[in-house]
Scaffold this motif. Structure first.
Motif, PDB file in Angstrom:
ATOM      1  N   VAL A 184       0.838  -1.203   0.000  1.00 16.76           N
ATOM      2  CA  VAL A 184       0.000   0.000   0.000  1.00 16.76           C
ATOM      3  C   VAL A 184       0.866   1.244   0.000  1.00 16.76           C
ATOM      4  O   VAL A 184       0.641   2.208  -0.748  1.00 16.76           O
ATOM      5  CB  VAL A 184      -0.963  -0.017   1.195  1.00 16.76           C
ATOM      6  CG1 VAL A 184      -1.765   1.282   1.240  1.00 16.76           C
ATOM      7  CG2 VAL A 184      -1.890  -1.222   1.103  1.00 16.76           C
ATOM      8  N   SER A 204       2.587  -5.499  -7.062  1.00 16.63           N
ATOM      9  CA  SER A 204       1.488  -6.453  -6.960  1.00 16.63           C
ATOM     10  C   SER A 204       1.633  -7.325  -5.710  1.00 16.63           C
ATOM     11  O   SER A 204       2.728  -7.761  -5.351  1.00 16.63           O
ATOM     12  CB  SER A 204       1.462  -7.339  -8.206  1.00 16.63           C
ATOM     13  OG  SER A 204       0.491  -8.349  -8.078  1.00 16.63           O
ATOM     14  N   THR A 205       0.506  -7.580  -5.068  1.00 19.30           N
ATOM     15  CA  THR A 205       0.469  -8.454  -3.879  1.00 19.30           C
ATOM     16  C   THR A 205       0.080  -9.878  -4.250  1.00 19.30           C
ATOM     17  O   THR A 205       0.105 -10.759  -3.389  1.00 19.30           O
ATOM     18  CB  THR A 205      -0.539  -7.908  -2.867  1.00 19.30           C
ATOM     19  OG1 THR A 205      -1.848  -7.881  -3.455  1.00 19.30           O
ATOM     20  CG2 THR A 205      -0.162  -6.496  -2.438  1.00 19.30           C
ATOM     21  N   ARG A 235      -2.916 -10.760  -4.973  1.00 21.23           N
ATOM     22  CA  ARG A 235      -4.333 -10.923  -4.654  1.00 21.23           C
ATOM     23  C   ARG A 235      -5.171 -10.106  -5.629  1.00 21.23           C
ATOM     24  O   ARG A 235      -4.735  -9.051  -6.089  1.00 21.23           O
ATOM     25  CB  ARG A 235      -4.617 -10.483  -3.215  1.00 21.23           C
ATOM     26  CG  ARG A 235      -3.923 -11.344  -2.167  1.00 21.23           C
ATOM     27  CD  ARG A 235      -4.475 -11.036  -0.786  1.00 21.23           C
ATOM     28  NE  ARG A 235      -4.309  -9.625  -0.446  1.00 21.23           N
ATOM     29  CZ  ARG A 235      -3.225  -9.131   0.155  1.00 21.23           C
ATOM     30  NH1 ARG A 235      -2.204  -9.929   0.443  1.00 21.23           N
ATOM     31  NH2 ARG A 235      -3.147  -7.843   0.438  1.00 21.23           N
ATOM     32  N   ASP A 236      -6.378 -10.616  -5.900  1.00 23.11           N
ATOM     33  CA  ASP A 236      -7.280  -9.940  -6.840  1.00 23.11           C
ATOM     34  C   ASP A 236      -7.996  -8.798  -6.132  1.00 23.11           C
ATOM     35  O   ASP A 236      -8.696  -9.005  -5.140  1.00 23.11           O
ATOM     36  CB  ASP A 236      -8.304 -10.941  -7.390  1.00 23.11           C
ATOM     37  CG  ASP A 236      -9.196 -10.312  -8.436  1.00 23.11           C
ATOM     38  OD1 ASP A 236      -8.783  -9.299  -9.048  1.00 23.11           O
ATOM     39  OD2 ASP A 236     -10.322 -10.825  -8.655  1.00 23.11           O
ATOM     40  N   ASN A 237      -7.794  -7.615  -6.629  1.00 24.59           N
ATOM     41  CA  ASN A 237      -8.457  -6.437  -6.066  1.00 24.59           C
ATOM     42  C   ASN A 237      -8.881  -5.551  -7.246  1.00 24.59           C
ATOM     43  O   ASN A 237      -8.277  -4.515  -7.520  1.00 24.59           O
ATOM     44  CB  ASN A 237      -7.528  -5.672  -5.132  1.00 24.59           C
ATOM     45  CG  ASN A 237      -8.201  -4.476  -4.483  1.00 24.59           C
ATOM     46  OD1 ASN A 237      -9.426  -4.337  -4.553  1.00 24.59           O
ATOM     47  ND2 ASN A 237      -7.415  -3.611  -3.868  1.00 24.59           N
ATOM     48  N   PRO A 238      -9.929  -5.935  -7.971  1.00 25.68           N
ATOM     49  CA  PRO A 238     -10.294  -5.198  -9.188  1.00 25.68           C
ATOM     50  C   PRO A 238     -10.693  -3.754  -8.925  1.00 25.68           C
ATOM     51  O   PRO A 238     -10.398  -2.868  -9.715  1.00 25.68           O
ATOM     52  CB  PRO A 238     -11.456  -6.008  -9.770  1.00 25.68           C
ATOM     53  CG  PRO A 238     -12.004  -6.777  -8.624  1.00 25.68           C
ATOM     54  CD  PRO A 238     -10.846  -7.078  -7.723  1.00 25.68           C
ATOM     55  N   PHE A 239     -11.357  -3.526  -7.781  1.00 24.06           N
ATOM     56  CA  PHE A 239     -11.779  -2.152  -7.505  1.00 24.06           C
ATOM     57  C   PHE A 239     -10.571  -1.242  -7.326  1.00 24.06           C
ATOM     58  O   PHE A 239     -10.489  -0.160  -7.911  1.00 24.06           O
ATOM     59  CB  PHE A 239     -12.669  -2.122  -6.255  1.00 24.06           C
ATOM     60  CG  PHE A 239     -13.094  -0.737  -5.885  1.00 24.06           C
ATOM     61  CD1 PHE A 239     -14.118  -0.106  -6.567  1.00 24.06           C
ATOM     62  CD2 PHE A 239     -12.471  -0.051  -4.850  1.00 24.06           C
ATOM     63  CE1 PHE A 239     -14.517   1.185  -6.238  1.00 24.06           C
ATOM     64  CE2 PHE A 239     -12.851   1.236  -4.503  1.00 24.06           C
ATOM     65  CZ  PHE A 239     -13.881   1.850  -5.209  1.00 24.06           C
ATOM     66  N   GLY A 240      -9.622  -1.690  -6.520  1.00 25.88           N
ATOM     67  CA  GLY A 240      -8.434  -0.875  -6.294  1.00 25.88           C
ATOM     68  C   GLY A 240      -7.606  -0.716  -7.548  1.00 25.88           C
ATOM     69  O   GLY A 240      -7.132   0.382  -7.871  1.00 25.88           O
ATOM     70  N   LEU A 241      -7.411  -1.813  -8.272  1.00 22.64           N
ATOM     71  CA  LEU A 241      -6.582  -1.766  -9.468  1.00 22.64           C
ATOM     72  C   LEU A 241      -7.160  -0.821 -10.509  1.00 22.64           C
ATOM     73  O   LEU A 241      -6.489   0.096 -10.993  1.00 22.64           O
ATOM     74  CB  LEU A 241      -6.436  -3.182 -10.045  1.00 22.64           C
ATOM     75  CG  LEU A 241      -5.748  -3.267 -11.418  1.00 22.64           C
ATOM     76  CD1 LEU A 241      -4.313  -2.777 -11.330  1.00 22.64           C
ATOM     77  CD2 LEU A 241      -5.806  -4.696 -11.948  1.00 22.64           C
ATOM     78  N   TRP A 278      -5.064  -8.745 -16.292  1.00 26.57           N
ATOM     79  CA  TRP A 278      -5.985  -9.076 -15.183  1.00 26.57           C
ATOM     80  C   TRP A 278      -6.902 -10.233 -15.565  1.00 26.57           C
ATOM     81  O   TRP A 278      -7.159 -11.135 -14.749  1.00 26.57           O
ATOM     82  CB  TRP A 278      -6.801  -7.828 -14.841  1.00 26.57           C
ATOM     83  CG  TRP A 278      -7.848  -8.068 -13.801  1.00 26.57           C
ATOM     84  CD1 TRP A 278      -7.668  -8.259 -12.463  1.00 26.57           C
ATOM     85  CD2 TRP A 278      -9.257  -8.150 -14.028  1.00 26.57           C
ATOM     86  NE1 TRP A 278      -8.863  -8.450 -11.841  1.00 26.57           N
ATOM     87  CE2 TRP A 278      -9.880  -8.387 -12.789  1.00 26.57           C
ATOM     88  CE3 TRP A 278     -10.061  -8.037 -15.155  1.00 26.57           C
ATOM     89  CZ2 TRP A 278     -11.251  -8.509 -12.646  1.00 26.57           C
ATOM     90  CZ3 TRP A 278     -11.430  -8.151 -15.014  1.00 26.57           C
ATOM     91  CH2 TRP A 278     -12.015  -8.382 -13.783  1.00 26.57           C
ATOM     92  N   SER A 331     -10.798 -16.318  -9.850  1.00 27.70           N
ATOM     93  CA  SER A 331     -11.820 -15.596  -9.072  1.00 27.70           C
ATOM     94  C   SER A 331     -13.234 -15.945  -9.491  1.00 27.70           C
ATOM     95  O   SER A 331     -14.191 -15.392  -8.946  1.00 27.70           O
ATOM     96  CB  SER A 331     -11.613 -14.087  -9.220  1.00 27.70           C
ATOM     97  OG  SER A 331     -10.355 -13.701  -8.707  1.00 27.70           O
TER      98      SER A 331
END
Length: 1006
Positions: A246, A287-288, A290-296, A334, A342
């Motif tokens: 972050v 990148s972590t 993990r899937d975070n589509p909103f943040g990405l 993605w 996912s």
């Protein structure tokens, strides 16, 4: 150390790709400046030309003033020197005309006018500056070697120096790490300080305009250093707080924002490109897993907004293409990494990729609209938006591979149609990419076709029909609006709905169960196509729609179970409804645009194709009761005849008759049973009555027309063959000759009606009389061959032909003469060239009085009467002399009859047929010879009497043949008594012929 090496390689690769981009950007900027300079020079030249023209006008005015007569000049003007100086400054100076000068001017002064030669030196400097600026401007234009030198010395060396400095820092850091000189925390701090220092130094140096390129290079190097240090602190050295994704993400975002601000502040595209590149690499580097589509995608959206804002503000619109490329790569990465893991294909999670793709396409379409307000001619924004739409369409095709998505057509095609709406919005604002409408429409059609053929079921059919209609209406409406706004655009409007009709055909071919739900959708599309044709005047789409609609109906028919032939009401209702629709449309369009391409074909096709489908139905399904099929045919017939009455398209009347007769014959051949003949007979006679009475019911409307009356006359001929066949199969009898007599009543009454009601001034009267008279004679002469057989058929043809020739005298219509000639020729061929004519009937016991006597003699008389009735000049049919032809044919028939009767007289008793033999019977040979000679003499007499040379030549030729037969055959084979008789008889005839020639022909010549 491996991480550091990877970082160095990454930075080197980035620089390798960035430098060409920077060079391209700078080159484009240079081209823009050069173009702007050329425009400025053109404006200066135009301005100088206007000044030059103005000065010329002023010089002309001065010359006019100086050519005034001397007396007036000395009284009104001051000495020459002063005016010249003032004229060069001002066009007209009122102060030059003063009263005191007139009083002081001495009389001898008139001589100074030669002095006004002073304007010549004044003109030279005035003209020279006007011509000089273009040359100066041309010499001031920068040459290419200077540009290349400036580029290499000022910009390229600065960029290479920045890259070398950055690599030097990297290798110093590498060496310090290997030797352990600097701790990770200190390395990070030093890196941040160097990066910030380079960026700050670039800002400070930018205050000196001459070092602008070097300042931009320092800022770009500083931005790259900051990105590299942040990544190293996060991924390699794990230095708090940058070990958390972050914090590293936030710092890189801040660096990206700073890069954009510096790009705007310093007017440096290279900084903007590096900032954008670093911005897109930030999610990858931090990148972590993990899937975070909103943040990405929130971050990517903010990054794109920043890039688009910079591009719009600085007019670097090519940056939108780079931003679109980065966005598409992020979407693709993605999807590849997280779509399966996912489980975005299941449930409401599918809306996430849908929103992602649609959101970015909408964002770039808004950017394209925003950019067009200032840069209407730049295609980068519109192209970028269309690229995002293309990326979304690729995702839509990927979705077809997941059953969990394809079984939800509303979700899938909300996505697809949303892409279409965004693409069409881009096309609307940038008409130069109008081809994108056809591309996106074709891709959507392909997508729908794949889904329909693979996934459509009866349960999904309502959704599919709604989607098809939405697709067709969307693209049709857009095409109409585009055409109205710009008529020069390609005319897609009329053709788009046809693709929807093709889509509507697919469920009929693919589904096992039949459904009526599809037909309201087809009706809507057909109405849309017809409306567009009425507005635009393009008729070919309507014809294509008619064909596709009936092809769909035919496909539906062939999937209809044969056992359900009695339940054809839905099919007939659909067919009748669409036939009426296209019939009305075809008539309206034809009346509105009668000269348009395919205009005459449209109403005829609208009438023929539904009947063709009815014929296919009767041939495929064995329909015992013809009432449903004939009932629909009756409805269509009344409708078509009504259109003839209303629209005046008279060709529909014979078209309807031909279609009804074809349908009746098809049903009769396939499904007729003699046990149930009454109902079909009533239908046949009913149709005949409708067509026969039609022109009489609307006599005033069609008095001067031809086709309705021709249809009325021809209806009897077509119906008679059906009725005759039906009666012969159901009720065979010996009085079949009454049938043509009954059919002759209607044309006879019609003939009388036309004679009384239509005056000679009516241009169609001749054709009406010819048809009704010809049909009436046809049925009257048909009585004999119908009632009898064999030779009576030939007699019927002969009498019909002669009757038509007689009618031609009363009604000089060429069709009557031609038909009569053909019938007479056919009857001659049947009697003269048909060997079977001798065996039609068994030979009777009484010689000579046989059927050949009346058949050949009546046919010959018909030929002679036809020749008599064809008085000149009507005897010529093209280049054929019909009068001479019929006389020749009649004479040949009489000569054949003569030989047939001689053969019959000498045929032995008991023979079933006449035999021809020219040997073995002395009396028969003599009879042939004398008969031929007498026939030849008759021809000579007729030729001399009528002064007709061909007839005389025929007689001479036949007499010559007779003499050859006498001397070569008869003298060798005939007994003495018959030989003497033959010789004396032929001699008398030959002498008589000689006498006739000497008595009449020689006298005529003298």
């Amino acid at each position: 150390m491996e991480g550091l090496v990877i970082l160095i390689l990454l930075i080197v690769i980035v620089c390798i790709f960035v430098l060409p981009v920077i060079a391209i950007v700078k080159a484009s900027g240079t081209r823009e400046k050069a173009a702007q300079s050329e425009r400025d020079i053109a404006r200066l030249r135009e301005h100088n030309a206007r000044l030059h023209e103005r000065l010329e006008r002023l010089e002309i005015s001065v010359s006019a003033l100086q050519t005034v007569p001397p007396a007036k000049a000395e009284s009104r003007f001051a000495p020459p020197a002063a005016p010249v100086a003032q004229v060069t400054a001002k066009p007209v100076e009122p102060e030059l005309v003063t009263a005191p000068l007139v009083e002081k001017a001495p009389p001898p002064i008139p001589m100074p006018p030669p002095a006004p030669q002073t304007p010549e030196p004044v003109r030279a400097p005035v003209v020279a500056p006007v011509i000089a600026p273009p040359a100066a401007a041309k010499s001031a234009a920068p040459s290419k070697p200077v540009n290349l030198e400036q580029f290499m010395g000022v910009k390229l060396f600065a960029w290479v120096g920045g890259l070398a400095f950055f690599l030097g820092v990297i290798f110093f850091v590498k060496l310090s790490i290997e030797r352990g000189w600097i701790s990770p925390e200190l390395r990070t701090a030093i890196g941040f300080v160097i990066g910030a220092g380079l960026a700050g130094g670039g800002v400070v140096m930018h205050r000196r305009e001459r070092y602008a390129t070097l300042a931009q290079t320092l800022c770009a190097t500083g931005i790259v250093v900051l990105y590299g240090v942040t990544f190293a602190a996060h991924a390699l050295w794990r230095i708090p707080p940058f070990d958390h994704a972050v914090a590293a993400f936030a710092l890189m975002t801040l660096i990206t924002a700073a890069a954009f601000l510096l790009a705007v502040r310093l007017n440096a595209q290279v900084v903007a490109v590096l900032g954008m590149l670093g911005g897109f690499l930030t999610p990858i580097l931090c990148s972590t897993g993990r899937d975070n589509p909103f943040g990405l995608f929130s971050y990517i959206a903010l990054l794109d907004i920043g890039v688009l804002a910079v591009a719009k503000n600085k007019r670097w619109l090519h940056l939108t293409a780079l931003a679109a490329a980065g966005t598409i790569l992020m979407q693709a990465g993605w999807m590849l990494k997280f779509f399966h893991s996912s489980q975005y294909a299941i449930g409401s999670a599918t809306w996430v990729p849908v929103i992602v793709f649609l959101g970015f396409a909408a964002l770039f379409s808004l950017a394209a609209w925003w950019s067009k307000q200032r840069d209407a001619n730049d295609l980068f924004p519109a192209g970028s938006a269309l690229a995002l739409c293309g990326s979304a369409m690729i995702a839509a095709f990927v979705f077809l591979g997941f059953g969990a998505i394809t079984e939800r057509p509303l979700l899938l095609y909300t996505f697809v149609l949303g892409i279409n709406i965004i693409a069409l919005r881009v096309v609307w604002h940038q008409s130069r990419v109008a081809i994108a409408q056809g591309v996106i429409g074709a891709l959507t059609f392909l997508h729908l076709s794949i889904w329909t053929m693979r996934e459509l079921t009866s349960e999904l059919l309502p959704h599919a029909l709604g989607i098809y209609l939405a697709f067709g209406l969307l693209h049709t409406a857009f095409a109409v609006l585009m055409t109205r706004r710009d008529p020069d655009q390609p005319a897609f409007a009329g053709w788009v709905p046809l693709f929807t009709l093709v889509l509507l055909l697919m469920p009929v071919l693919g589904l096992d169960a039949m459904s009526l739900m599809i037909w309201p959708a087809i009706l809507i599309i057909d109405l849309l196509i017809i409306a567009l044709a009425v507005v635009s005047g393009r008729l070919l789409p309507v014809l294509a729609a008619l064909v596709l609609t009936l092809v769909t109906a035919a496909a539906w028919l062939f999937r209809w179970p044969g056992a359900l032939a009695l339940e054809m009401t839905p099919f007939l209702a659909v067919l009748g409804g669409f036939a009426v629709l296209f019939g009305i449309a075809g008539s309206l369009i034809f009346r509105k645009t009668p000269k348009a391409a395919f205009a005459p074909l449209l109403p005829v096709s609208s009438a023929v194709l539904p009947f063709l489908l009815l014929i296919l139905a009767t041939l495929r399904l064995k329909i015992a009761d013809p009432s449903p099929v004939f009932g629909l045919a009756l409805l269509l017939t009344v409708f078509l005849l009504g259109l003839v009455r209303i629209s005046g398209i008279t060709v529909l009347a014979p078209t309807a008759l031909a279609c009804v007769l074809a349908l009746e014959w098809a049903w009769h051949q396939q499904s007729f049973h003699a046990e149930h003949a009454t109902l079909p007979l009533l239908w046949y006679l009913g149709f005949h009555a409708i067509f026969t009475a039609f022109p009489f019911v609307f006599q005033k409307r069609f008095a001067t027309c031809k086709l309705p009356w021709i249809t009325s006359a021809a209806a009897g001929i077509g119906t008679f063959s059906l009725v005759h066949r039906l009666v012969g199969q159901a009720w065979p009898n010996e009085m079949m000759g009454l049938l043509p007599f009954a059919f002759a009543i209607a044309p006879l009454l019609s003939l009388v009606f036309v004679l009384k009601q239509h005056g000679a001034e009516n241009p169609a009267r001749l054709t009406q009389l010819a048809w009704f008279g010809g049909v009436a004679l046809f049925f009257i002469t048909l009585i004999f061959p119908i009632q009898f057989e064999k030779q009576w058929i030939t007699l019927g043809w002969t009498l019909e032909g002669a009757a038509l020739i007689w009618l031609f005298r009363r009604v000089p219509h060429p069709g009557l003469r031609g038909t009569g000639a053909v019938l007479l020729a056919a009857s001659f061929i049947r009697l003269a060239l048909n060997p079977a004519v001798l065996s039609y009937q068994i030979r009777g016991g009484t010689p000579i009085l046989n059927w050949q006597l009346y058949a050949y003699s009546l046919s010959a008389l018909a030929m002679f009467f036809a020749a008599f009735w064809l008085a000149p000049p009507s005897h010529l049919w093209g280049k054929i002399n019909l009068r001479g032809l019929f006389c020749s044919l009649g004479g040949i028939l009489l000569f054949l009859l003569l030989n047939i009767e001689i053969a019959d007289a000498f045929t032995p008793v008991g023979e079933r047929s006449i035999t021809f033999d020219f040997s073995g019977n002395l009396a028969r040979d003599m009879t042939y010879t004398i008969s031929w000679a007498l026939f030849a003499l008759t021809l000579l007499v007729l030729g001399i009497w009528k002064r007709n040379a061909p007839t005389r030549y025929a007689g001479i030729g036949l007499l010559g043949v007779t003499l050859l037969k006498l001397f070569l055959h008869d003298l060798a084979n005939t007994d003495s008594g018959y030989r003497i008789g033959a010789l004396i008889g032929v001699a008398v005839i030959a002498l008589a012929a000689s006498f006739l020639y000497q008595r009449f022909l020689t006298a005529d010549k003298s």
